[in-house]
Design a protein around this motif. Sequence first.
Motif, mmCIF file in Angstrom:
data_model
loop_
_atom_site.group_PDB
_atom_site.id
_atom_site.type_symbol
_atom_site.label_atom_id
_atom_site.label_comp_id
_atom_site.label_asym_id
_atom_site.label_seq_id
_atom_site.Cartn_x
_atom_site.Cartn_y
_atom_site.Cartn_z
ATOM 1 N N PHE A 171 40.061 39.960 7.286
ATOM 2 C CA PHE A 171 41.026 41.257 7.456
ATOM 3 C C PHE A 171 41.832 41.588 5.962
ATOM 4 O O PHE A 171 42.587 40.302 5.858
ATOM 5 C CB PHE A 171 41.453 41.300 8.532
ATOM 6 N N CYS A 172 41.601 42.058 5.095
ATOM 7 C CA CYS A 172 42.548 42.738 4.023
ATOM 8 C C CYS A 172 43.715 43.563 4.399
ATOM 9 O O CYS A 172 42.914 45.073 5.301
ATOM 10 C CB CYS A 172 41.679 43.304 2.835
ATOM 11 N N TYR A 173 44.867 43.497 4.190
ATOM 12 C CA TYR A 173 46.328 44.338 4.229
ATOM 13 C C TYR A 173 46.275 44.674 3.387
ATOM 14 O O TYR A 173 46.772 44.731 2.082
ATOM 15 C CB TYR A 173 46.695 43.810 5.842
ATOM 16 N N GLU A 174 47.822 46.184 3.059
ATOM 17 C CA GLU A 174 48.221 45.797 2.045
ATOM 18 C C GLU A 174 48.956 46.806 2.313
ATOM 19 O O GLU A 174 49.629 47.547 3.253
ATOM 20 C CB GLU A 174 48.037 48.005 0.959
ATOM 21 N N GLY A 175 50.812 45.769 3.321
ATOM 22 C CA GLY A 175 51.617 45.456 3.558
ATOM 23 C C GLY A 175 51.460 45.537 5.359
ATOM 24 O O GLY A 175 50.174 44.777 5.852
ATOM 25 N N GLU A 176 50.909 46.998 6.020
ATOM 26 C CA GLU A 176 51.001 46.616 7.949
ATOM 27 C C GLU A 176 49.553 47.445 7.839
ATOM 28 O O GLU A 176 49.079 47.498 9.456
ATOM 29 C CB GLU A 176 51.687 47.400 8.606
ATOM 30 N N ARG A 177 48.798 47.822 6.718
ATOM 31 C CA ARG A 177 47.527 49.166 5.905
ATOM 32 C C ARG A 177 46.152 48.473 6.640
ATOM 33 O O ARG A 177 46.340 47.078 5.608
ATOM 34 C CB ARG A 177 47.576 50.355 5.608
ATOM 35 N N LEU A 178 45.524 48.322 7.354
ATOM 36 C CA LEU A 178 44.266 47.238 7.386
ATOM 37 C C LEU A 178 43.342 48.561 6.208
ATOM 38 O O LEU A 178 43.304 49.366 6.906
ATOM 39 C CB LEU A 178 43.621 47.136 8.606
ATOM 40 N N LEU A 179 43.205 47.459 5.187
ATOM 41 C CA LEU A 179 42.601 47.878 4.334
ATOM 42 C C LEU A 179 41.033 48.953 4.417
ATOM 43 O O LEU A 179 40.178 49.130 4.066
ATOM 44 C CB LEU A 179 42.355 47.720 2.488
ATOM 45 N N GLY A 180 40.892 47.367 4.701
ATOM 46 C CA GLY A 180 39.261 46.728 4.675
ATOM 47 C C GLY A 180 38.551 45.528 5.497
ATOM 48 O O GLY A 180 39.831 44.788 5.490
#
Length: 416
Positions: free
Chosen positions: A362-371
Motif C-alpha cells: 500500500f503506497c501513501y502520500e501523507g494520509e492519502r492512499l495513492l495505489g
Amino acid sequence: MAAGQPQNVVIVGSGQAGYQAAASLRENGFQGPVTIVGDEPGLPYQRPPLSKAYLTGKTDEEGLLLRARPFFDDRGIDVLAPERAARIERAERRLVLGSGLSLPYGHLVLATGARNRPLAVPGADLDGVLYLRTRADADRLRAQMSEARRIVVIGAGFIGLEFAAVAAARGVEVTVLEAASRPMSRALSLPMSDFFREAHEAAGLRLVFGAVVTRIEGRGGRAVAVETAAGEMYPCDLVLVGIGVMPNAELAAEAGLAIGNGIVVDAHLLTADPAISAIGDCAAYPSPHAGGRASRLESVQNAVDQARAVAARLTGSPAPYAAVPWFWSDQGSLKLQIAGLAVPHEETIIRGDPASGAFSVFCYEGERLLGVESVNRPADHMIARRLLAAGLGVTREEAADPGLDLKARASALLTR
C-alpha cells in the motif's frame, strides 16, 4: 442522427483503443459511418498476449483478435488496413491516407498508440537485435528464440521481464541488463521491485543493474555480444530491446495540435480542436489520480475506458475522464496487479508475507492512499480499485494491522 452528434467518425489506430471506440459508438446507438484506419494488416488484435501466450504458441493469430470479421461487418464498422494516415487537414475536416485516399470526418479520434524506443548504440541494427510491440515483432522473435541458447534482454521493464521469464522457462540462459538500480523502477515501489528481483534471480535469470549498454558486437552481420559502459561483455545469440516506448504524436503535431509527452487533451479527452479527440497510449490527459498532472498511461484499461468516455461524449453523455488506472503483468508464476498511480509516494505498508509469494504494498502520500501493488492477491487489487474509485482508502495504521479484515473495512467505508 441525434442533434449534436457528428455525421461520421474516423478513428486512426486499430489497437485496443481504436477498436473500443468503434464498438462503443455502436453500443451507444451511433448510426453514422464509423471507419477505423490501421497501419498494420488485418483486424484489431490484443497486444498483452504477444509476450506470453502468443510467444509460447498457446494462442494463435486468430486467438489474438479482439473480434472476428462478422463483428465489424454486422455493425457497419469499416476497417481500412494496412493504411497509413498521412496528414490531417483540419480546416476541411479531412484525413488524407498514404494511399492518396481522403476521408472526410465529422469527428476524428486519434488512437495512434506508441512505438518502441530505439536503442541508439553501434550495432543496434544487427540481425538478432529485436523488439516486441506488434504481432510481426512477436513472429520474428518466436522464430529466432527457438534456436537461441543465450539471450540478453536490455531493459528490466514489464515487457523485458515478461519475455525473460518465458525464455528462462524454456531453459535458455537469460541475462537482463538494466540501466537503473532496480527492476521496473519507474512503475513499482522499492519493496515490490526488490521482490521481483529476488524472484527472477531464484528462477535462474541473471539481472545486472546500473548496466548502460554502449555497443552490440556483431559477427557476420549478427549480434554476438552486448557491451556495457563498465567494459563488460555479455555473449548472446539474441537480443531483445525493451527500453520503453514513444507516443505516436507526429500526425497530430504536423496538424498543429499541442504535444507534451503525447497528444495534449483536456479532461474530456478533446484536443484544442473540438473535432479531434485523442485516446490511449498516445494521449496526455489531466489525471485526477495524479493531482491533475498530465499523464500518459500505457495500459489496456486506460485505452478501453478512454475509448468508452469519448464514445459516450459523442453520443450525448459527456463526462470528465476519471477512471482509476490499473495495470497488470504476468511474469512466470507471478501475477502483478497495480491499482492507482503510486509512483512517486512517501511511504509503503506491506500486507502479507513476501516470502509466501502473495502480498500487497500500500503506497501513501501523507494520509492519502495513492495505489496498491499486489502479487497473487487479486482480492486486494479489486478492493483497492473500488476504494480509489470512491476517493477512499484505509489509513496507514489500518493497512499495517495484519488482523484487519480488509474486505469488511472497505465495505464499511463504501457504504457510509
